[in-house]
Motif scaffolding. Structure first.
Motif, PDB file in Angstrom:
ATOM      1  N   PRO A 100       0.831  -1.205   0.000  1.00  0.00           N
ATOM      2  CA  PRO A 100       0.000   0.000   0.000  1.00  0.00           C
ATOM      3  C   PRO A 100       0.867   1.257   0.000  1.00  0.00           C
ATOM      4  CG  PRO A 100       0.149  -0.899   2.203  1.00  0.00           C
ATOM      5  CD  PRO A 100       0.873  -1.859   1.304  1.00  0.00           C
ATOM      6  N   ILE A 101       0.242   2.394  -0.181  1.00  0.00           N
ATOM      7  CA  ILE A 101       0.859   3.722  -0.117  1.00  0.00           C
ATOM      8  C   ILE A 101       1.802   3.986  -1.287  1.00  0.00           C
ATOM      9  CG2 ILE A 101       2.227   5.357   1.286  1.00  0.00           C
ATOM     10  CD1 ILE A 101       1.255   3.772   3.764  1.00  0.00           C
ATOM     11  N   LYS A 102       2.725   3.058  -1.548  1.00  0.00           N
ATOM     12  CA  LYS A 102       3.709   3.271  -2.604  1.00  0.00           C
ATOM     13  C   LYS A 102       3.083   3.185  -3.990  1.00  0.00           C
ATOM     14  CE  LYS A 102       8.396   1.825  -3.774  1.00  0.00           C
ATOM     15  NZ  LYS A 102       9.471   0.874  -3.477  1.00  0.00           N
ATOM     16  N   SER A 103       1.994   2.437  -4.110  1.00  0.00           N
ATOM     17  CA  SER A 103       1.374   2.226  -5.413  1.00  0.00           C
ATOM     18  C   SER A 103      -0.145   2.359  -5.298  1.00  0.00           C
ATOM     19  CB  SER A 103       1.728   0.823  -5.918  1.00  0.00           C
ATOM     20  OG  SER A 103       0.934   0.483  -7.037  1.00  0.00           O
ATOM     21  N   GLU A 104      -0.745   2.861  -6.363  1.00  0.00           N
ATOM     22  CA  GLU A 104      -2.210   2.980  -6.410  1.00  0.00           C
ATOM     23  C   GLU A 104      -2.858   1.612  -6.678  1.00  0.00           C
ATOM     24  OE1 GLU A 104      -3.493   5.367  -9.703  1.00  0.00           O
ATOM     25  OE2 GLU A 104      -5.510   5.693  -8.914  1.00  0.00           O
ATOM     26  N   ASN A 105      -2.074   0.691  -7.216  1.00  0.00           N
ATOM     27  CA  ASN A 105      -2.641  -0.577  -7.685  1.00  0.00           C
ATOM     28  C   ASN A 105      -3.460  -1.357  -6.660  1.00  0.00           C
ATOM     29  OD1 ASN A 105      -1.547  -0.003 -10.100  1.00  0.00           O
ATOM     30  ND2 ASN A 105      -0.147  -1.718 -10.202  1.00  0.00           N
ATOM     31  N   PRO A 106      -2.970  -1.533  -5.413  1.00  0.00           N
ATOM     32  CA  PRO A 106      -3.785  -2.306  -4.464  1.00  0.00           C
ATOM     33  C   PRO A 106      -5.144  -1.661  -4.208  1.00  0.00           C
ATOM     34  CG  PRO A 106      -1.547  -2.081  -3.660  1.00  0.00           C
ATOM     35  CD  PRO A 106      -1.662  -1.174  -4.841  1.00  0.00           C
ATOM     36  N   LYS A 107      -5.155  -0.349  -4.122  1.00  0.00           N
ATOM     37  CA  LYS A 107      -6.432   0.352  -3.911  1.00  0.00           C
ATOM     38  C   LYS A 107      -7.378   0.093  -5.082  1.00  0.00           C
ATOM     39  CE  LYS A 107      -5.878   4.429  -2.110  1.00  0.00           C
ATOM     40  NZ  LYS A 107      -6.207   4.292  -0.686  1.00  0.00           N
ATOM     41  N   LEU A 108      -6.824   0.106  -6.298  1.00  0.00           N
ATOM     42  CA  LEU A 108      -7.645  -0.162  -7.477  1.00  0.00           C
ATOM     43  C   LEU A 108      -8.142  -1.605  -7.494  1.00  0.00           C
ATOM     44  CD1 LEU A 108      -5.660   1.819 -10.191  1.00  0.00           C
ATOM     45  CD2 LEU A 108      -7.879   2.405  -9.225  1.00  0.00           C
ATOM     46  N   ALA A 109      -7.354  -2.517  -6.937  1.00  0.00           N
ATOM     47  CA  ALA A 109      -7.818  -3.912  -6.841  1.00  0.00           C
ATOM     48  C   ALA A 109      -9.053  -3.983  -5.961  1.00  0.00           C
ATOM     49  CB  ALA A 109      -6.708  -4.793  -6.274  1.00  0.00           C
ATOM     50  N   TYR A 110      -8.990  -3.325  -4.803  1.00  0.00           N
ATOM     51  CA  TYR A 110     -10.139  -3.349  -3.892  1.00  0.00           C
ATOM     52  C   TYR A 110     -11.357  -2.661  -4.510  1.00  0.00           C
ATOM     53  CZ  TYR A 110      -7.381  -5.185  -0.060  1.00  0.00           C
ATOM     54  OH  TYR A 110      -6.611  -6.004   0.731  1.00  0.00           O
ATOM     55  N   THR A 111     -11.151  -1.490  -5.085  1.00  0.00           N
ATOM     56  CA  THR A 111     -12.310  -0.741  -5.604  1.00  0.00           C
ATOM     57  C   THR A 111     -12.930  -1.448  -6.807  1.00  0.00           C
ATOM     58  OG1 THR A 111     -10.761   0.712  -6.778  1.00  0.00           O
ATOM     59  CG2 THR A 111     -11.646   1.515  -4.696  1.00  0.00           C
ATOM     60  N   HIS A 112     -12.082  -2.047  -7.657  1.00  0.00           N
ATOM     61  CA  HIS A 112     -12.634  -2.798  -8.787  1.00  0.00           C
ATOM     62  C   HIS A 112     -13.397  -4.028  -8.294  1.00  0.00           C
ATOM     63  CE1 HIS A 112     -10.237  -0.275 -11.459  1.00  0.00           C
ATOM     64  NE2 HIS A 112     -10.853  -0.821 -12.494  1.00  0.00           N
ATOM     65  N   ALA A 113     -12.806  -4.747  -7.340  1.00  0.00           N
ATOM     66  CA  ALA A 113     -13.480  -5.955  -6.832  1.00  0.00           C
ATOM     67  C   ALA A 113     -14.827  -5.594  -6.197  1.00  0.00           C
ATOM     68  CB  ALA A 113     -12.584  -6.669  -5.824  1.00  0.00           C
ATOM     69  N   MET A 114     -14.834  -4.519  -5.440  1.00  0.00           N
ATOM     70  CA  MET A 114     -16.081  -4.122  -4.766  1.00  0.00           C
ATOM     71  C   MET A 114     -17.131  -3.605  -5.747  1.00  0.00           C
ATOM     72  SD  MET A 114     -14.986  -2.628  -1.043  1.00  0.00           S
ATOM     73  CE  MET A 114     -13.576  -1.625  -1.472  1.00  0.00           C
ATOM     74  N   ALA A 115     -16.675  -3.167  -6.922  1.00  0.00           N
ATOM     75  CA  ALA A 115     -17.621  -2.709  -7.952  1.00  0.00           C
ATOM     76  C   ALA A 115     -18.491  -3.846  -8.472  1.00  0.00           C
ATOM     77  CB  ALA A 115     -16.863  -2.051  -9.107  1.00  0.00           C
ATOM     78  N   SER A 116     -18.139  -5.079  -8.112  1.00  0.00           N
ATOM     79  CA  SER A 116     -18.973  -6.225  -8.511  1.00  0.00           C
ATOM     80  C   SER A 116     -20.388  -6.086  -7.945  1.00  0.00           C
ATOM     81  CB  SER A 116     -18.348  -7.535  -8.017  1.00  0.00           C
ATOM     82  OG  SER A 116     -18.263  -7.538  -6.596  1.00  0.00           O
ATOM     83  N   GLN A 117     -20.503  -5.316  -6.867  1.00  0.00           N
ATOM     84  CA  GLN A 117     -21.810  -5.141  -6.221  1.00  0.00           C
ATOM     85  C   GLN A 117     -22.793  -4.365  -7.094  1.00  0.00           C
ATOM     86  OE1 GLN A 117     -22.455  -6.439  -2.862  1.00  0.00           O
ATOM     87  NE2 GLN A 117     -20.722  -7.549  -3.723  1.00  0.00           N
ATOM     88  N   THR A 118     -22.256  -3.526  -7.974  1.00  0.00           N
ATOM     89  CA  THR A 118     -23.139  -2.700  -8.811  1.00  0.00           C
ATOM     90  C   THR A 118     -23.016  -3.043 -10.297  1.00  0.00           C
ATOM     91  OG1 THR A 118     -21.428  -0.978  -8.810  1.00  0.00           O
ATOM     92  CG2 THR A 118     -23.221  -0.745  -7.206  1.00  0.00           C
ATOM     93  N   ALA A 119     -22.185  -4.035 -10.628  1.00  0.00           N
ATOM     94  CA  ALA A 119     -21.981  -4.384 -12.044  1.00  0.00           C
ATOM     95  C   ALA A 119     -23.269  -4.862 -12.703  1.00  0.00           C
ATOM     96  CB  ALA A 119     -20.899  -5.452 -12.173  1.00  0.00           C
ATOM     97  N   GLU A 120     -24.214  -5.296 -11.891  1.00  0.00           N
ATOM     98  CA  GLU A 120     -25.450  -5.858 -12.461  1.00  0.00           C
ATOM     99  C   GLU A 120     -26.196  -4.860 -13.351  1.00  0.00           C
ATOM    100  OE1 GLU A 120     -28.676  -5.244  -8.862  1.00  0.00           O
ATOM    101  OE2 GLU A 120     -27.463  -7.061  -8.869  1.00  0.00           O
ATOM    102  N   ILE A 121     -25.955  -3.555 -13.136  1.00  0.00           N
ATOM    103  CA  ILE A 121     -26.652  -2.576 -13.982  1.00  0.00           C
ATOM    104  C   ILE A 121     -26.231  -2.705 -15.452  1.00  0.00           C
ATOM    105  CG2 ILE A 121     -27.071  -0.923 -12.113  1.00  0.00           C
ATOM    106  CD1 ILE A 121     -24.766   0.761 -13.195  1.00  0.00           C
ATOM    107  N   TYR A 122     -25.049  -3.298 -15.667  1.00  0.00           N
ATOM    108  CA  TYR A 122     -24.573  -3.496 -17.047  1.00  0.00           C
ATOM    109  C   TYR A 122     -24.717  -4.948 -17.509  1.00  0.00           C
ATOM    110  CZ  TYR A 122     -22.356   1.065 -16.426  1.00  0.00           C
ATOM    111  OH  TYR A 122     -22.122   2.387 -16.185  1.00  0.00           O
ATOM    112  N   LEU A 123     -25.122  -5.828 -16.594  1.00  0.00           N
ATOM    113  CA  LEU A 123     -25.159  -7.259 -16.916  1.00  0.00           C
ATOM    114  C   LEU A 123     -26.546  -7.710 -17.330  1.00  0.00           C
ATOM    115  CD1 LEU A 123     -22.966  -8.558 -13.943  1.00  0.00           C
ATOM    116  CD2 LEU A 123     -22.300  -8.410 -16.343  1.00  0.00           C
TER     117      LEU A 123
END
Lengths: 137, 119
Positions: A15-38
């Protein structure tokens, strides 16, 4: 065609050094709302796995808010647990860094039923083999 | 022909990963595939309007316009763009902006997903 897609978010960066881990969490959690496109019957089922320096993301008592006014990745993992995402952490990589299991983030204060699962790398490898897609962060 | 989604998280300036990703999108489109490009993190730099061509920096605006005209869909992560000060009015005309759930849905609906990580 209806499809239940299993995704593994493999987090290798600290964490902190790279944005990537944060993007992993936010992308994974976006599964909760992906249904609007599915379409009906389609579903995205994410699992998060911390390996290498990625295990630092789930250490508890991170103080990023205190020092920089930012959410820490500890907050993100707590939210991921709250929405019932599976979070795996590599046992060997924790041990290699001297991090004991009692130092890991806990989502129970937010009301999460899920907890972080500390597993040997062989279990993460099985998850990699069983998933449809692996996304490396 | 298949559906291909490319998720790219690398910046326009500072490396050639984004250049590679867009050329890969072109190669796939030229073969007749449906191609979707998701930019997130530093990759949203590509969605900023007003890019100028210099020989010392990557310049992909022209190829993106050509690909968009052929049907390639370009989408930027709205939150990642806003965090960098790239607002709706700053968005390059070929780009749409969505939240991350759009990418996950495209992962589900594509035949192949190429997730190209960032810095």
């Amino acid at each position: 065609m209806a499809r239940k897609l299993k995704q593994l978010y493999l987090v290798q960066r600290p964490p902190i050094k790279s944005e990537n881990p944060k993007l992993a969490y936010t992308h994974a959690m976006a599964s909760q709302t992906a249904e609007i496109y599915l379409e009906d019957g389609e579903e995205v089922i994410p699992t998060l796995a911390m390996v290498g320096d990625g295990v630092y993301n789930v250490v508890n008592n991170q103080q990023l808010m205190k020092h920089y006014g930012l959410n820490s990745n500890e907050n993100h993992v707590q939210m991921a647990l709250l929405i019932d995402l599976k979070v795996l952490v590599c046992k060997e990589d924790l041990e290699a860094r001297g991090i004991s299991a009692d130092r890991l983030a806990d989502g129970s204060a937010l009301g999460a039923d899920m907890t972080i699962e500390v597993v040997p790398f062989s279990e993460i490898q099985k998850e990699m083999e069983a998933t449809d897609q692996i996304l490396c962060f | 022909m298949g559906k291909l989604t490319i998720g790219v998280f690398s910046s326009l300036v500072g490396g050639t990963t984004l250049d590679f990703s867009i050329r890969l999108a072109k190669a796939a489109k030229d073969k007749g595939h449906d191609v979707y490009v998701w930019t997130s993190g530093n990759g949203t730099m590509l969605s900023k309007t007003g890019q100028r061509a210099f020989k010392d920096y990557s310049y992909l605006a022209k190829i993106c316009e050509e690909l968009a005209a052929k049907g390639v869909e370009f989408v930027a992560c709205e939150a990642c763009a806003e965090a960098r000060g790239y607002h709706k009015e700053d968005t390059f005309s070929v780009f749409k902006r969505h939240s991350m759930d759009w990418y996950l849905a495209k992962c589900c609906q594509s035949d192949k997903i190429l997730h190209i990580g960032g810095e």
